[in-house]
Design a protein around this motif. Structure first.
Motif, PDB file in Angstrom:
ATOM      1  N   MET A  26      -4.079 -59.592  64.290  1.00 55.86           N
ATOM      2  CA  MET A  26      -5.727 -59.756  64.656  1.00 55.86           C
ATOM      3  C   MET A  26      -6.299 -58.610  64.052  1.00 55.86           C
ATOM      4  O   MET A  26      -7.815 -59.169  63.590  1.00 55.86           O
ATOM      5  CB  MET A  26      -5.759 -59.744  66.112  1.00 55.86           C
ATOM      6  N   LEU A  27      -5.956 -57.558  64.169  1.00 54.13           N
ATOM      7  CA  LEU A  27      -6.730 -56.329  63.445  1.00 54.13           C
ATOM      8  C   LEU A  27      -6.858 -56.318  62.068  1.00 54.13           C
ATOM      9  O   LEU A  27      -7.981 -56.092  61.549  1.00 54.13           O
ATOM     10  CB  LEU A  27      -6.188 -55.014  63.810  1.00 54.13           C
ATOM     11  N   LYS A  28      -5.989 -56.998  61.348  1.00 52.34           N
ATOM     12  CA  LYS A  28      -5.931 -56.972  59.985  1.00 52.34           C
ATOM     13  C   LYS A  28      -7.283 -58.093  59.610  1.00 52.34           C
ATOM     14  O   LYS A  28      -7.795 -58.082  58.506  1.00 52.34           O
ATOM     15  CB  LYS A  28      -4.607 -57.541  59.325  1.00 52.34           C
ATOM     16  N   MET A  29      -7.207 -59.185  60.147  1.00 46.74           N
ATOM     17  CA  MET A  29      -8.114 -60.520  60.215  1.00 46.74           C
ATOM     18  C   MET A  29      -9.469 -59.855  60.455  1.00 46.74           C
ATOM     19  O   MET A  29     -10.329 -60.122  59.722  1.00 46.74           O
ATOM     20  CB  MET A  29      -7.872 -61.706  60.998  1.00 46.74           C
ATOM     21  N   PHE A  30      -9.624 -59.047  61.397  1.00 41.33           N
ATOM     22  CA  PHE A  30     -10.995 -58.493  61.643  1.00 41.33           C
ATOM     23  C   PHE A  30     -11.363 -57.606  60.550  1.00 41.33           C
ATOM     24  O   PHE A  30     -12.542 -57.680  60.268  1.00 41.33           O
ATOM     25  CB  PHE A  30     -10.723 -57.510  63.143  1.00 41.33           C
ATOM     26  N   SER A  31     -10.630 -56.708  60.015  1.00 42.54           N
ATOM     27  CA  SER A  31     -10.846 -55.736  59.103  1.00 42.54           C
ATOM     28  C   SER A  31     -11.299 -56.578  57.645  1.00 42.54           C
ATOM     29  O   SER A  31     -12.345 -56.075  57.297  1.00 42.54           O
ATOM     30  CB  SER A  31      -9.660 -54.710  58.756  1.00 42.54           C
ATOM     31  N   THR A  32     -10.722 -57.486  57.741  1.00 41.37           N
ATOM     32  CA  THR A  32     -11.044 -58.177  56.305  1.00 41.37           C
ATOM     33  C   THR A  32     -12.376 -58.916  56.441  1.00 41.37           C
ATOM     34  O   THR A  32     -13.149 -58.807  55.712  1.00 41.37           O
ATOM     35  CB  THR A  32      -9.968 -59.477  56.114  1.00 41.37           C
ATOM     36  N   GLY A  55     -31.716 -56.836  57.162  1.00 41.86           N
ATOM     37  CA  GLY A  55     -30.883 -57.699  57.934  1.00 41.86           C
ATOM     38  C   GLY A  55     -29.498 -57.217  58.139  1.00 41.86           C
ATOM     39  O   GLY A  55     -28.837 -57.135  56.847  1.00 41.86           O
ATOM     40  N   LEU A  56     -28.858 -57.509  59.370  1.00 38.47           N
ATOM     41  CA  LEU A  56     -27.405 -57.187  59.302  1.00 38.47           C
ATOM     42  C   LEU A  56     -26.546 -58.397  59.037  1.00 38.47           C
ATOM     43  O   LEU A  56     -25.414 -58.538  58.911  1.00 38.47           O
ATOM     44  CB  LEU A  56     -27.112 -56.760  60.866  1.00 38.47           C
ATOM     45  N   LEU A  57     -27.210 -59.720  58.835  1.00 42.24           N
ATOM     46  CA  LEU A  57     -26.377 -60.876  58.466  1.00 42.24           C
ATOM     47  C   LEU A  57     -25.212 -61.232  59.529  1.00 42.24           C
ATOM     48  O   LEU A  57     -24.368 -62.052  59.032  1.00 42.24           O
ATOM     49  CB  LEU A  57     -25.858 -60.648  57.089  1.00 42.24           C
ATOM     50  N   LEU A  58     -25.451 -60.906  60.694  1.00 43.74           N
ATOM     51  CA  LEU A  58     -24.282 -61.079  61.677  1.00 43.74           C
ATOM     52  C   LEU A  58     -24.832 -62.342  62.501  1.00 43.74           C
ATOM     53  O   LEU A  58     -25.679 -62.038  63.323  1.00 43.74           O
ATOM     54  CB  LEU A  58     -24.032 -59.733  62.357  1.00 43.74           C
ATOM     55  N   LYS A  59     -24.446 -63.527  62.398  1.00 42.36           N
ATOM     56  CA  LYS A  59     -25.007 -64.585  63.152  1.00 42.36           C
ATOM     57  C   LYS A  59     -23.959 -65.163  64.423  1.00 42.36           C
ATOM     58  O   LYS A  59     -24.331 -65.349  65.197  1.00 42.36           O
ATOM     59  CB  LYS A  59     -25.255 -65.727  62.226  1.00 42.36           C
ATOM     60  N   LYS A  60     -22.751 -64.591  64.049  1.00 43.04           N
ATOM     61  CA  LYS A  60     -21.745 -64.828  65.059  1.00 43.04           C
ATOM     62  C   LYS A  60     -20.698 -63.913  65.195  1.00 43.04           C
ATOM     63  O   LYS A  60     -20.434 -63.160  64.080  1.00 43.04           O
ATOM     64  CB  LYS A  60     -21.366 -66.424  65.044  1.00 43.04           C
ATOM     65  N   ALA A  61     -19.766 -63.830  66.101  1.00 40.75           N
ATOM     66  CA  ALA A  61     -18.489 -62.927  65.910  1.00 40.75           C
ATOM     67  C   ALA A  61     -17.531 -63.450  65.021  1.00 40.75           C
ATOM     68  O   ALA A  61     -17.535 -64.498  64.531  1.00 40.75           O
ATOM     69  CB  ALA A  61     -17.878 -63.207  67.468  1.00 40.75           C
ATOM     70  N   LEU A  62     -16.828 -62.367  64.588  1.00 36.73           N
ATOM     71  CA  LEU A  62     -16.164 -62.727  63.222  1.00 36.73           C
ATOM     72  C   LEU A  62     -14.679 -63.297  63.401  1.00 36.73           C
ATOM     73  O   LEU A  62     -14.451 -63.957  62.459  1.00 36.73           O
ATOM     74  CB  LEU A  62     -15.836 -61.269  62.804  1.00 36.73           C
ATOM     75  N   LEU A  63     -14.359 -63.381  64.612  1.00 35.96           N
ATOM     76  CA  LEU A  63     -12.825 -64.302  64.557  1.00 35.96           C
ATOM     77  C   LEU A  63     -12.868 -65.529  65.639  1.00 35.96           C
ATOM     78  O   LEU A  63     -13.642 -65.369  66.568  1.00 35.96           O
ATOM     79  CB  LEU A  63     -11.758 -63.273  65.173  1.00 35.96           C
ATOM     80  N   PRO A  64     -12.158 -66.323  65.428  1.00 35.43           N
ATOM     81  CA  PRO A  64     -12.128 -67.540  66.066  1.00 35.43           C
ATOM     82  C   PRO A  64     -10.987 -67.217  67.236  1.00 35.43           C
ATOM     83  O   PRO A  64     -10.083 -66.700  66.987  1.00 35.43           O
ATOM     84  CB  PRO A  64     -11.800 -68.822  65.071  1.00 35.43           C
ATOM     85  N   SER A  82      -9.906 -71.373  71.935  1.00 36.34           N
ATOM     86  CA  SER A  82     -10.454 -72.569  72.634  1.00 36.34           C
ATOM     87  C   SER A  82     -11.747 -73.019  71.834  1.00 36.34           C
ATOM     88  O   SER A  82     -12.724 -73.562  72.246  1.00 36.34           O
ATOM     89  CB  SER A  82     -10.967 -72.032  73.932  1.00 36.34           C
ATOM     90  N   GLY A  83     -11.815 -72.652  70.369  1.00 37.04           N
ATOM     91  CA  GLY A  83     -12.849 -73.115  69.493  1.00 37.04           C
ATOM     92  C   GLY A  83     -14.213 -71.931  69.579  1.00 37.04           C
ATOM     93  O   GLY A  83     -15.187 -72.259  68.866  1.00 37.04           O
ATOM     94  N   GLY A  84     -14.017 -71.052  70.503  1.00 37.68           N
ATOM     95  CA  GLY A  84     -15.057 -69.894  70.587  1.00 37.68           C
ATOM     96  C   GLY A  84     -15.007 -68.827  69.485  1.00 37.68           C
ATOM     97  O   GLY A  84     -14.092 -68.938  68.438  1.00 37.68           O
ATOM     98  N   ARG A  85     -15.592 -67.890  69.645  1.00 34.51           N
ATOM     99  CA  ARG A  85     -15.425 -66.681  68.523  1.00 34.51           C
ATOM    100  C   ARG A  85     -15.403 -65.289  69.347  1.00 34.51           C
ATOM    101  O   ARG A  85     -16.224 -65.036  70.405  1.00 34.51           O
ATOM    102  CB  ARG A  85     -16.576 -66.459  67.567  1.00 34.51           C
ATOM    103  N   PHE A  86     -14.931 -64.241  68.852  1.00 30.76           N
ATOM    104  CA  PHE A  86     -15.007 -62.986  69.504  1.00 30.76           C
ATOM    105  C   PHE A  86     -14.980 -61.935  68.393  1.00 30.76           C
ATOM    106  O   PHE A  86     -14.951 -62.043  67.123  1.00 30.76           O
ATOM    107  CB  PHE A  86     -13.916 -62.619  70.443  1.00 30.76           C
ATOM    108  N   GLY A  87     -15.197 -60.510  68.591  1.00 28.24           N
ATOM    109  CA  GLY A  87     -15.544 -59.558  67.581  1.00 28.24           C
ATOM    110  C   GLY A  87     -16.917 -59.640  66.974  1.00 28.24           C
ATOM    111  O   GLY A  87     -16.796 -59.952  65.815  1.00 28.24           O
ATOM    112  N   PHE A  88     -17.902 -59.036  67.867  1.00 22.62           N
ATOM    113  CA  PHE A  88     -18.892 -58.876  67.172  1.00 22.62           C
ATOM    114  C   PHE A  88     -19.598 -57.666  67.065  1.00 22.62           C
ATOM    115  O   PHE A  88     -19.932 -57.078  67.818  1.00 22.62           O
ATOM    116  CB  PHE A  88     -20.117 -59.698  68.396  1.00 22.62           C
ATOM    117  N   PRO A  89     -19.352 -57.084  65.648  1.00 25.47           N
ATOM    118  CA  PRO A  89     -19.455 -55.826  65.451  1.00 25.47           C
ATOM    119  C   PRO A  89     -20.943 -55.070  65.011  1.00 25.47           C
ATOM    120  O   PRO A  89     -21.168 -54.530  63.920  1.00 25.47           O
ATOM    121  CB  PRO A  89     -18.612 -55.517  63.863  1.00 25.47           C
ATOM    122  N   ALA A  90     -21.892 -55.485  65.730  1.00 27.44           N
ATOM    123  CA  ALA A  90     -23.210 -54.990  65.540  1.00 27.44           C
ATOM    124  C   ALA A  90     -23.364 -53.606  65.325  1.00 27.44           C
ATOM    125  O   ALA A  90     -24.134 -53.437  64.631  1.00 27.44           O
ATOM    126  CB  ALA A  90     -24.112 -55.729  66.614  1.00 27.44           C
TER     127      ALA A  90
END
Length: 177
Positions: A1-7, A133-142, A145-153
Motif C-alpha cells: 500500500m505504501l509503495k502505491m501511495f508513494s508512486t 494550485g495543489l491539484l489534489l481533487k480526491k484521495a490518492l488510493l482506492p 468499497s469504491g471509495g478513496r483514502f490517502g489525502f496528502p494535503a
C-alpha cells in the motif's frame, strides 16, 4: 500500500512542479517584497495546513520575516507586509474570511489550495493576488468499497511552500549582493 501511495504522491508533486511553476515564482516574488524590505510575511494555515506556517516559523530553516498568523484582524499589519494563506480547498470559509480581511487592509497575498469544483465566486484562487494550485481533487488510493483514502494535503502544501521558499531565498541572496 505504501509503495502505491508513494508512486501516486510522486506523480502529484511532479504535476504541481510542472503545472504551477510560474505561480510558485509569482508567489515568491510577491512574498519576497516583504522579506527584502521592512515588512513581514503573515502565514495562515487552516486546520492541518497550519503545518506550513509552523515549518516557516519554527522549522530548521525558517522563512525570513515569517510570522504565524491566526487569520484574524490585527493592528500589526503595515503597507510593507505580505501574506500567505494555505488551506486544503479553495472554498474554505476561514481562508476566505482571512483573504477578505487582507483585501480590506490592502495587504497583497498569495494562496495555496486545491479547487474542488468550479472556481467562481468567493474562492481563494479568485481572491488571492497569486494562487498556487495543489491539484489534489480526491484521495490518492482506492479502497475495496469504491471509495478513496490517502489525502496528502499537508504534504502537497509543504511541497508548494518549499518551492516558494527556495525562490525567495534566491531572490534575497541576489538582493544582498
Amino acid at each position: 500500500m505504501l509503495k502505491m501511495f508513494s508512486t501516486q504522491l510522486a506523480g502529484l508533486l511532479g504535476r504541481i512542479h510542472d503545472k504551477q511553476e510560474d505561480n510558485l515564482e509569482d508567489a515568491a516574488r510577491l512574498l519576497a517584497q516583504a522579506a527584502a524590505g521592512e515588512g513581514r510575511i503573515f502565514i495562515y494555515g487552516t486546520r492541518e495546513m497550519e503545518a506550513v506556517a509552523l515549518e516557516a516559523t519554527l522549522g530548521e530553516e525558517p522563512l525570513p520575516s515569517a510570522v504565524n498568523w491566526n487569520g484574524e484582524e490585527t493592528a500589526e499589519f503595515t503597507a510593507a507586509d505580505r501574506a500567505l494563506i494555505v488551506t486544503r480547498f479553495s472554498r474554505d470559509p476561514d481562508a476566505i474570511k482571512a483573504a477578505k480581511l487582507l483585501q480590506k487592509k490592502g495587504i497583497p497575498f498569495a494562496g495555496i489550495s486545491s479547487a474542488r469544483e468550479e472556481a467562481d465566486g468567493d474562492t481563494l484562487e479568485n481572491l488571492a493576488d497569486v494562487h498556487v494550485g495543489l491539484l489534489l481533487k480526491k484521495a490518492l488510493l482506492p479502497d475495496e468499497s469504491g471509495g478513496r483514502f490517502g489525502f496528502p494535503a499537508p504534504i502537497a502544501g509543504l511541497f508548494a511552500y518549499y518551492g516558494i521558499k527556495f525562490i525567495i531565498d534566491e531572490i534575497l541572496a541576489e538582493y544582498e549582493e
